[in-house]
Write an enzyme that holds these catalytic residues in place. Structure first.
Site, short mmCIF file in Angstrom:
data_model
loop_
_atom_site.label_atom_id
_atom_site.label_comp_id
_atom_site.label_asym_id
_atom_site.label_seq_id
_atom_site.Cartn_x
_atom_site.Cartn_y
_atom_site.Cartn_z
N GLN A 1 -9.07 -5.24 51.32
CA GLN A 1 -10.16 -4.73 52.00
C GLN A 1 -10.86 -5.73 52.94
OE1 GLN A 1 -12.31 -1.70 49.28
NE2 GLN A 1 -11.25 -3.38 47.98
N ASN A 2 -10.37 -7.10 52.82
CA ASN A 2 -11.21 -8.14 53.43
C ASN A 2 -10.75 -8.22 54.84
OD1 ASN A 2 -12.31 -8.32 50.93
ND2 ASN A 2 -11.17 -10.26 50.28
N HIS B 1 -8.86 -2.85 56.44
CA HIS B 1 -9.95 -2.61 57.22
C HIS B 1 -10.03 -3.34 58.49
CE1 HIS B 1 -12.27 -1.10 53.21
NE2 HIS B 1 -11.33 -0.15 53.88
N CYS C 1 -11.02 -7.00 77.87
CA CYS C 1 -9.56 -6.84 77.72
C CYS C 1 -8.75 -7.83 78.77
CB CYS C 1 -9.43 -5.40 78.03
SG CYS C 1 -7.47 -5.05 78.08
N CYS D 1 -7.14 -4.73 81.08
CA CYS D 1 -7.81 -3.99 82.20
C CYS D 1 -9.08 -4.38 82.50
CB CYS D 1 -7.82 -2.54 81.61
SG CYS D 1 -8.95 -2.19 80.45
N THR E 1 -13.13 -6.16 43.51
CA THR E 1 -13.68 -5.11 44.48
C THR E 1 -14.49 -4.20 43.60
OG1 THR E 1 -13.25 -3.09 45.79
CG2 THR E 1 -11.69 -3.45 44.33
N GLU F 1 -17.84 -7.96 36.79
CA GLU F 1 -18.51 -6.88 36.27
C GLU F 1 -17.85 -5.82 36.10
OE1 GLU F 1 -21.88 -7.10 38.99
OE2 GLU F 1 -21.03 -5.63 39.95
P1 OAD Z 1 -18.34 -5.31 47.44
O1 OAD Z 1 -19.40 -6.43 47.69
O2 OAD Z 1 -18.72 -3.96 47.30
O3 OAD Z 1 -17.90 -5.70 45.86
C1 OAD Z 1 -17.48 -6.96 45.37
C2 OAD Z 1 -17.12 -7.07 44.12
O4 OAD Z 1 -16.43 -8.26 43.83
C3 OAD Z 1 -18.26 -6.74 42.97
O5 OAD Z 1 -17.52 -5.77 42.02
C4 OAD Z 1 -18.46 -8.01 42.31
O6 OAD Z 1 -18.54 -7.78 40.86
C5 OAD Z 1 -16.86 -8.72 42.37
N1 OAD Z 1 -17.17 -10.19 42.62
C6 OAD Z 1 -18.10 -10.88 43.11
N2 OAD Z 1 -17.82 -12.30 42.95
C7 OAD Z 1 -16.56 -12.28 42.07
C8 OAD Z 1 -15.68 -13.43 41.66
N3 OAD Z 1 -16.18 -14.73 42.04
N4 OAD Z 1 -14.57 -12.96 41.21
C9 OAD Z 1 -14.31 -11.70 40.65
N5 OAD Z 1 -15.16 -10.74 41.22
C10 OAD Z 1 -16.19 -10.98 42.08
O7 OAD Z 1 -17.15 -5.57 48.36
P2 OAD Z 1 -15.71 -4.48 48.44
O8 OAD Z 1 -15.46 -3.77 47.07
O9 OAD Z 1 -14.87 -5.51 48.89
O10 OAD Z 1 -15.53 -2.22 54.19
O11 OAD Z 1 -16.26 -3.43 49.32
C11 OAD Z 1 -15.28 -2.66 50.06
C12 OAD Z 1 -15.80 -2.33 51.32
O12 OAD Z 1 -16.88 -2.09 51.93
C13 OAD Z 1 -15.40 -3.42 52.30
O13 OAD Z 1 -13.95 -3.70 52.73
C14 OAD Z 1 -16.08 -3.07 53.52
C15 OAD Z 1 -17.45 -2.60 52.88
O14 OAD Z 1 -18.16 -1.60 53.41
C16 OAD Z 1 -15.62 -1.93 55.51
O15 OAD Z 1 -16.41 -2.73 56.11
C17 OAD Z 1 -15.02 -0.89 56.00
ZN ZN Z 2 -7.90 -2.67 78.32
#
Ligand code: OAD
Ligand code: ZN
Length: 237
Positions: A93-94, A111, A140, A143, A181, A208
């Site tokens: 998702q990163n 994403h 661009c 264009c 995540t 967590e």
């Molecule tokens: P979040 O910020 O929602 O969650 C991060 C997760 O990583 C949490 O559950 C933390 O507990 C965990 N975490 C933090 N540090 C860690 C570590 N060192 N080791 C293991 N776990 C750790 O981020 P995402 O789940 O990636 O989308 O968020 C999903 C999407 O929400 C993103 O891709 C973004 C956002 O809106 C878009 O921008 C489309």
């Molecule tokens: Zn263009």
């Protein structure tokens, strides 16, 4: 035909937690990006239409921040797992590109990417690693219209082909690792459940518990770099 394949496909889903140890802020935790900034104002198509310069300043800042970060041991171990275990798919998702910089090859960016740009008029898509981008907002090459970051914003659907590839990989997985995540954002959060339904062993790595934890066959609590190393040391032997 009819032969049993020896492969045991591995699929990994990562979120912001894998990059936290590189210094990239997460979204929802302490100091999370969506806590410090009003996401709806900076990561929506409406905001971009209203004030593209402001949105480009936000993305220029994120590009600069990530450009100054390095992949950490967690990214490295996932790249190592890919070299050792095939078939392997890394769904992330990163948007930071750190998996590729660590050497991961088969990466699906659900994403989009901070390093991708797309024309708002003709749809031309390209990559640009320059920090800072010039001009800003970028234009661009085809264009001359204003470009946007090739990322998925709130209220926008994922690229259906990208999502299909990820779903397909998950439905064939023997092992599914979910790392860092919050498992709150759809459709990404659905992918581990797809794998589980298809018979995969589901392993979660997080600091967590999350909505996914009750579904995990193995929930490993701790920092991704530490826990992945311990897990991989056990599995490879
Ligand atoms: P979040 O910020 O929602 O969650 C991060 C997760 O990583 C949490 O559950 C933390 O507990 C965990 N975490 C933090 N540090 C860690 C570590 N060192 N080791 C293991 N776990 C750790 O981020 P995402 O789940 O990636 O989308 O968020 C999903 C999407 O929400 C993103 O891709 C973004 C956002 O809106 C878009 O921008 C489309
Ligand atoms: Zn263009």
């Amino acid at each position: 035909m009819g032969e049993k394949l020896p492969e045991a496909p591995v699929v990994v889903l990562t979120g912001a937690g894998i990059s936290a140890e590189s210094g990239v802020p997460t979204f929802r935790g302490e100091g999370g990006l969506w806590k410090e900034y009003r996401a709806q104002e900076l990561a929506t198509p409406e905001a971009f239409a209203r004030d593209p310069e402001l949105i480009w300043r936000f993305y220029a800042w994120r590009r600069q921040l990530v450009g100054g970060c390095r992949p950490n041991r967690g990214h490295m171990i996932l790249a190592e797992i890919e070299r050792q275990l095939q078939p392997f798919t890394l769904v992330t998702q990163n948007i930071d590109g750190l998996h590729q910089r660590a050497g991961s090859k088969n990466v699906i960016e659900l994403h989009g990417s901070l390093w991708g740009l797309r024309c708002t008029q003709c749809g031309q898509a390209w990559r640009d690693l320059a920090v800072p981008l010039k001009p800003s907002p970028p234009l661009c090459p085809n264009c001359g219209s204003i470009a946007r970051p090739a990322v998925v914003w709130f209220g926008e659907p994922l690229d259906p082909q990208v999502l299909d590839r990820a779903t397909e990989a998950c439905s064939r997985a023997a092992t599914m690792l979910v790392v860092g995540t919050s498992a709150l954002v759809q459709p990404a959060a659905q992918l581990p459940l797809t794998a589980k339904r298809a018979g995969a062993q589901l392993i979660e790595v997080n600091l967590e518990s999350t909505p996914l934890t009750p579904h995990a066959d193995l929930a490993l609590s701790g920092a991704a770099s530490v826990v992945l190393k311990e897990w991989w040391d056990q599995v490879r032997n």
